[in-house]
Enzyme design. Structure first.
Site, PDB file in Angstrom:
ATOM      1  N   ASP A 226       0.869  -1.176   0.000  1.00  0.00           N
ATOM      2  CA  ASP A 226       0.000   0.000   0.000  1.00  0.00           C
ATOM      3  C   ASP A 226       0.911   1.233   0.000  1.00  0.00           C
ATOM      4  O   ASP A 226       1.397   1.682   1.041  1.00  0.00           O
ATOM      5  CB  ASP A 226      -0.887  -0.024   1.240  1.00  0.00           C
ATOM      6  CG  ASP A 226      -1.870   1.143   1.301  1.00  0.00           C
ATOM      7  OD1 ASP A 226      -1.670   2.132   0.554  1.00  0.00           O
ATOM      8  OD2 ASP A 226      -2.821   1.072   2.093  1.00  0.00           O
ATOM      9  N   GLU A 319       1.564   2.589  13.195  1.00  0.00           N
ATOM     10  CA  GLU A 319       0.499   2.492  12.193  1.00  0.00           C
ATOM     11  C   GLU A 319      -0.570   1.620  12.832  1.00  0.00           C
ATOM     12  O   GLU A 319      -0.565   0.401  12.694  1.00  0.00           O
ATOM     13  CB  GLU A 319       1.045   1.876  10.888  1.00  0.00           C
ATOM     14  CG  GLU A 319       0.084   2.024   9.709  1.00  0.00           C
ATOM     15  CD  GLU A 319      -0.944   0.911   9.637  1.00  0.00           C
ATOM     16  OE1 GLU A 319      -1.954   0.990  10.376  1.00  0.00           O
ATOM     17  OE2 GLU A 319      -0.736  -0.023   8.854  1.00  0.00           O
ATOM     18  N   GLU A 328     -10.264  -2.827  15.517  1.00  0.00           N
ATOM     19  CA  GLU A 328      -9.063  -3.525  16.013  1.00  0.00           C
ATOM     20  C   GLU A 328      -8.613  -3.007  17.365  1.00  0.00           C
ATOM     21  O   GLU A 328      -7.918  -3.695  18.095  1.00  0.00           O
ATOM     22  CB  GLU A 328      -7.874  -3.477  15.039  1.00  0.00           C
ATOM     23  CG  GLU A 328      -8.074  -4.230  13.753  1.00  0.00           C
ATOM     24  CD  GLU A 328      -6.806  -4.278  12.921  1.00  0.00           C
ATOM     25  OE1 GLU A 328      -5.698  -4.282  13.496  1.00  0.00           O
ATOM     26  OE2 GLU A 328      -6.917  -4.312  11.687  1.00  0.00           O
ATOM     27  N   HIS A 467      -5.215  -0.121   1.386  1.00  0.00           N
ATOM     28  CA  HIS A 467      -5.667  -1.455   1.817  1.00  0.00           C
ATOM     29  C   HIS A 467      -6.833  -1.365   2.799  1.00  0.00           C
ATOM     30  O   HIS A 467      -7.536  -2.357   3.018  1.00  0.00           O
ATOM     31  CB  HIS A 467      -4.508  -2.258   2.426  1.00  0.00           C
ATOM     32  CG  HIS A 467      -4.152  -1.872   3.827  1.00  0.00           C
ATOM     33  ND1 HIS A 467      -3.382  -0.762   4.133  1.00  0.00           N
ATOM     34  CD2 HIS A 467      -4.462  -2.446   5.024  1.00  0.00           C
ATOM     35  CE1 HIS A 467      -3.248  -0.680   5.440  1.00  0.00           C
ATOM     36  NE2 HIS A 467      -3.873  -1.684   6.010  1.00  0.00           N
TER      37      HIS A 467
END
Length: 519
Positions: A226, A319, A328, A467
């Site tokens: 990406d 990230e 998440e 992505h």
């Protein structure tokens, strides 16, 4: 051992691997035609039982004696097999040694998969040793009459039918229990999460599934490939070398170590990268191969449960973003690092982000994804629609399907935000740019590095695909809209109570209220 992680090893030792959907291959290891090679010579056998007998008689290597001598368990056996394959010692060296030569965790690291590692070591010595009554895995049946065998088969058949009936009833009961439980949990997830649960409150053993997902190298290829994501981080670091020069850096969730290596190239004094996933072992190799091991130290562990070599650092990079930014729950780990390990006036990258929503009109996609269930090869499966419509879908939205202006739902200042950030409610107004039928809302986020040389990127449908793509919320009731109209509504986001890394999203437009989940 291939890519066997610690969880799999534990399953092998406990026997729970039998419940896995792939367990048939393990159960049949002793009866397949796969050859087992002797531990000390090139001889091959149809079964491990015969190979063990060969080791005992030809090499004076009695595994049962060693098990007793060293009080071996399943882990010790695995380490011993890997030690023998790697070091290739004389069997006499092992037998005569007063200590277990393989007593080092390096021999638990993945090696080559072979049948020895499938052997049920815990059963060794619990029954008469197979080699003493078997000839190449075949047991004589001369003392068992044919009539007796028939009688036993008939009895077992009756028992099997009875157990099948019990199993069917049990499965029906479980299905009903699942439905009731799901109804209760989803109702709870829609409530206010004032208790502010976060990732740090989840025991590591319950969080292993999340980290194991990052042990698969395909996901790292997708992220590194990406360019919008990776080059933005690269530019933010390498175009601001003056910020990194001589500083200590913490890379939270370092994965393959790409950000840690960027920071090292930016003349950081020392970079600490931490990740609980097993990909960290490959990252260590990558750092060594690039001769950065003196400036980059990688640590395996979950940040919330790990002591760092330096308590405070100058810069934190990560990230951490998931789908719809907050899925998440890795933002929690970033916040934990900021609050406990960042020096006063330290830098964090990125430092700001936001979440936006935009209206879409894509009847073809709607028909493919939703209307499809009206007629599936001549059968009515409309009951599936309710399930599909509650799942937020991650996909790339075509720019030509966008029919409204975007609206920012929430902005996040990463220097001050807390673990309650995933719980928010925002009103939105979407101005219609093009008449059509509103079939869905698409959510996306923007990321900002507010530095001397600023960098930013977006995951929206109006720019190059990332992505993360977009998170699409399909509407049960399609809305006819006209250019110039204003679509007003409210979007509420909350953590799931059953899974703090998941999200529950509700969207209200007019009289219609829709519920979605990301888990």
């Amino acid at each position: 051992m291939g890519d066997i992680d610690s969880q799999t090893i534990t399953e092998i030792c406990s026997g729970s691997i039998e419940d896995n959907e792939d367990s048939d291959g393990w159960d049949e290891m002793e009866v397949t035609g796969e050859q087992t090679t002797c531990l000390f010579c090139s001889s091959q056998f149809h079964t491990i039982a015969v190979a063990l007998d060969h080791c005992r008689t030809e090499h004076n290597f009695d595994l049962l004696e060693l098990k007793t001598k060293y009080n071996m368990d399943c882990y010790s056996f695995i380490k011993m097999i890997n030690y023998i394959r790697k070091v290739r010692p004389d069997p006499k060296t092992i037998v005569e040694s007063q200590t277990a030569l393989w007593d080092n965790d390096e021999y638990l690291k993945p090696g080559e998969m072979e049948s020895w590692l499938m052997y049920d070591f815990d059963d060794l010595g619990s029954a008469p040793s197979t080699p003493h009554y078997a000839i190449d895995g075949k047991t004589p049946i001369s003392n068992i009459t044919y009539a007796e065998l028939q009688r036993q088969i008939q009895e077992l058949t009756v028992q099997l039918r009875h157990k099948d009936a019990l199993l069917q009833n049990a499965m029906q009961d479980i299905s009903k229990m699942k439905q009731v439980t799901r109804t209760i949990v989803e109702a709870a997830d829609s409530l206010d999460t004032s208790m502010n649960a976060c990732v740090a409150s989840v025991p590591v053993r319950y969080d292993s599934e999340y980290f194991n997902s990052y042990s698969h190298f395909g996901i790292h290829h997708e992220m590194l490939n990406d360019k919008i994501r990776t080059e933005s981080y690269r530019d933010a670091i390498l175009k601001n070398v003056n910020i990194f020069s001589g500083k200590t850096v913490l890379d939270v969730g370092c994965g393959t170590g790409i950000l840690s290596m960027f920071a090292a190239k930016a003349e950081a004094r020392m970079v600490y990268g931490i990740d609980q996933s097993d990909v960290i072992y490959k990252a260590m190799e990558i750092v060594r191969e690039n001769k950065l091991h003196e400036k980059v130290q990688l640590i395996k562990g979950r940040l919330e449960n790990t002591e760092l070599p330096e308590e405070k650092v100058d810069i934190i990079i990560s990230e951490w973003m998931g789908y719809f930014l907050l899925f998440e729950g890795m933002l929690d780990s970033f916040i934990y690092a900021r609050d406990r390990h960042l020096k006063p006036n330290g830098e964090i990258l990125p430092n700001r982000c936001n979440i936006s929503v935009v209206g879409c009109s894509d009847l073809a996609r709607y028909d493919t994804y939703i209307t499809f269930w009206d007629n599936v090869y001549g059968f009515n499966m409309q009951c599936m629609k309710s399930e599909v419509l509650t799942e937020a879908n991650v996909e790339t939205v075509a720019i030509e399907t966008i029919i409204t202006e975007p609206c920012i739902l929430t902005e996040v200042d990463l220097k001050t935000c807390d673990t309650n950030t995933p719980n928010f409610s925002a009103k939105f107004k979407l101005k219609v740019k093009k008449s059509g039928k509103l079939t869905a809302l698409a959510g996306y986020f923007d990321i900002f590095f507010d530095l001397e040389n600023p960098v930013s990127f977006s995951t929206g449908p109006h720019v190059t695909r990332t992505h993360w793509q977009q998170t699409v919320f399909y509407l049960k009731n399609i809305i006819d809209v006209t250019e110039g109209n204003i679509i007003e509504g409210t979007l509420t986001c909350n953590r799931m109570l059953k899974n703090v890394r998941g999200l529950h999203v509700s969207i209200t437009i007019g009289e219609d209220k829709y519920q979605y989940r990301l888990d």
